[in-house]
Scaffold this motif. Structure first.
Motif, PDB file in Angstrom:
ATOM      1  N   HIS A 169       0.839  -1.199   0.000  1.00  0.00           N
ATOM      2  CA  HIS A 169       0.000   0.000   0.000  1.00  0.00           C
ATOM      3  C   HIS A 169       0.874   1.248   0.000  1.00  0.00           C
ATOM      4  CE1 HIS A 169      -4.215   1.454   0.853  1.00  0.00           C
ATOM      5  NE2 HIS A 169      -3.526   2.573   0.942  1.00  0.00           N
ATOM      6  N   HIS A 224       1.093   5.104  -2.023  1.00  0.00           N
ATOM      7  CA  HIS A 224       0.532   6.050  -3.003  1.00  0.00           C
ATOM      8  C   HIS A 224       1.673   6.728  -3.758  1.00  0.00           C
ATOM      9  CE1 HIS A 224      -3.606   5.618  -1.539  1.00  0.00           C
ATOM     10  NE2 HIS A 224      -3.069   5.537  -0.332  1.00  0.00           N
ATOM     11  N   GLU A 237      -8.467   2.057  -3.335  1.00  0.00           N
ATOM     12  CA  GLU A 237      -8.975   1.580  -2.092  1.00  0.00           C
ATOM     13  C   GLU A 237     -10.404   2.036  -1.894  1.00  0.00           C
ATOM     14  OE1 GLU A 237      -5.767   4.124   0.108  1.00  0.00           O
ATOM     15  OE2 GLU A 237      -7.213   3.523   1.625  1.00  0.00           O
ATOM     16  N   HIS A 296      -6.418  -2.664   5.205  1.00  0.00           N
ATOM     17  CA  HIS A 296      -5.112  -1.999   5.170  1.00  0.00           C
ATOM     18  C   HIS A 296      -4.953  -1.057   6.367  1.00  0.00           C
ATOM     19  CE1 HIS A 296      -3.972   2.140   4.258  1.00  0.00           C
ATOM     20  NE2 HIS A 296      -5.221   2.345   3.956  1.00  0.00           N
ATOM     21  N   ASP A 307       1.473   2.746   3.507  1.00  0.00           N
ATOM     22  CA  ASP A 307       0.548   3.850   3.266  1.00  0.00           C
ATOM     23  C   ASP A 307       1.285   5.143   2.919  1.00  0.00           C
ATOM     24  OD1 ASP A 307      -1.949   4.906   2.838  1.00  0.00           O
ATOM     25  OD2 ASP A 307      -2.468   5.171   4.944  1.00  0.00           O
TER      26      ASP A 307
HETATM   27 ZN   LIG Z   1      -4.202   4.596   1.259  1.00  0.00          ZN
END
Ligand SMILES: [Zn+2]
Length: 253
Positions: free
Chosen positions: A6, A8, A96, A154, A204
């Motif tokens: 995960h 970005h 997501e 997540h 994340d």
């Molecule tokens: Zn995220």
């Protein structure tokens, strides 16, 4: 090898050093990442960054970006995009999506969006990447209505008991930098005792930076995995192998 499940990496926070960061990751044994999508406007970019960096990606609408006016239209766009891209080997998940009772529209609007995502995930046989903040109960109830769906919760921050409930519904538990925070006692207890086949490593990035760091990157995976090994009192090399198997099994990367 590790894969950040995960990150970005399409976000502008990485515009100045995306390729050097990827090189650093590979040197550190982090072979790639899964880039989840935030909203339809970012889908082409998520795909392009995945292609440029050799990473994988997901398509979906994050609960923060769901709106009552656009929910149905966005789901329609998602269905079209999936039917166009279904043979793209880099597309490995839907997300997501999820539920957040602290941010975004009301839960009934988020639930409508999430249901649409789950139905598409079942149709295309893809795992779901789920965001869940203060909404574990309604999320468990909803997922129980869809036997056969699978994915990851997540950025998990809950208890061992809750993690086992999600695992019972076919979901793995995404563990990020929160595990480094010694105040997160419930989470650390969960990580120490949860069945290892149910854990997935993630960051994340660029969010969820550990204290004192302004931008999170997938490089923090090394600390996350070392902490998981410490908590479980297992060998870190074997742990990495098991986590890699978990990633490839769920996402088929
Ligand atoms: Zn995220």
């Amino acid at each position: 090898m590790l894969i950040d499940t995960h990150a970005h990496l399409d976000f502008p926070e990485f515009d100045t050093d995306r390729q050097p960061l990827l090189a650093q990751m590979r040197q550190a044994g982090i072979g790639g990442a899964i880039i989840p999508a935030a909203d339809p406007a970012c889908w082409p970019r998520v795909r392009e960054v995945a292609r440029q960096t050799g990473c994988h990606y997901a398509l979906g609408v994050h609960p923060w970006w769901v709106t009552p006016e656009h929910c149905a239209h966005h789901l329609q766009q998602l269905a079209e995009m999936l039917s166009e891209q279904k043979d793209d080997p880099r597309l490995v998940a839907i997300g997501e999506t999820g539920l957040d009772s602290l941010k975004g529209p009301t839960l009934d609007v988020q639930l409508a969006s999430l249901r649409g995502h789950i139905e598409l995930a079942i149709q295309y046989d893809l795992p779901l990447i789920l965001h869940c903040v203060k909404a574990q109960r309604p999320l468990l109830e909803l997922l129980a209505q869809y036997p056969g769906c699978r994915g990851v919760i997540h950025g998990f921050g809950g208890s061992l008991e809750t993690a086992r409930q999600f695992a019972g519904l076919g979901f793995l538990i995404g563990i990020g930098a929160a595990v480094l925070n010694t105040n997160m006692k419930k989470l650390r207890h969960c990580v120490a005792n949860m069945e290892i086949a149910s854990l997935l490593p993630e960051t994340d990035s660029p969010a969820m930076a550990p204290k004192g760091i302004s931008r999170n990157t997938p490089l923090i995976m090394l600390q996350v995995v070392e902490e998981i090994a410490r908590l479980r009192q297992v060998d870190v090399v074997q742990l990495k192998e098991q986590l890699f198997r978990n990633v490839t099994q769920l996402f088929d990367v």
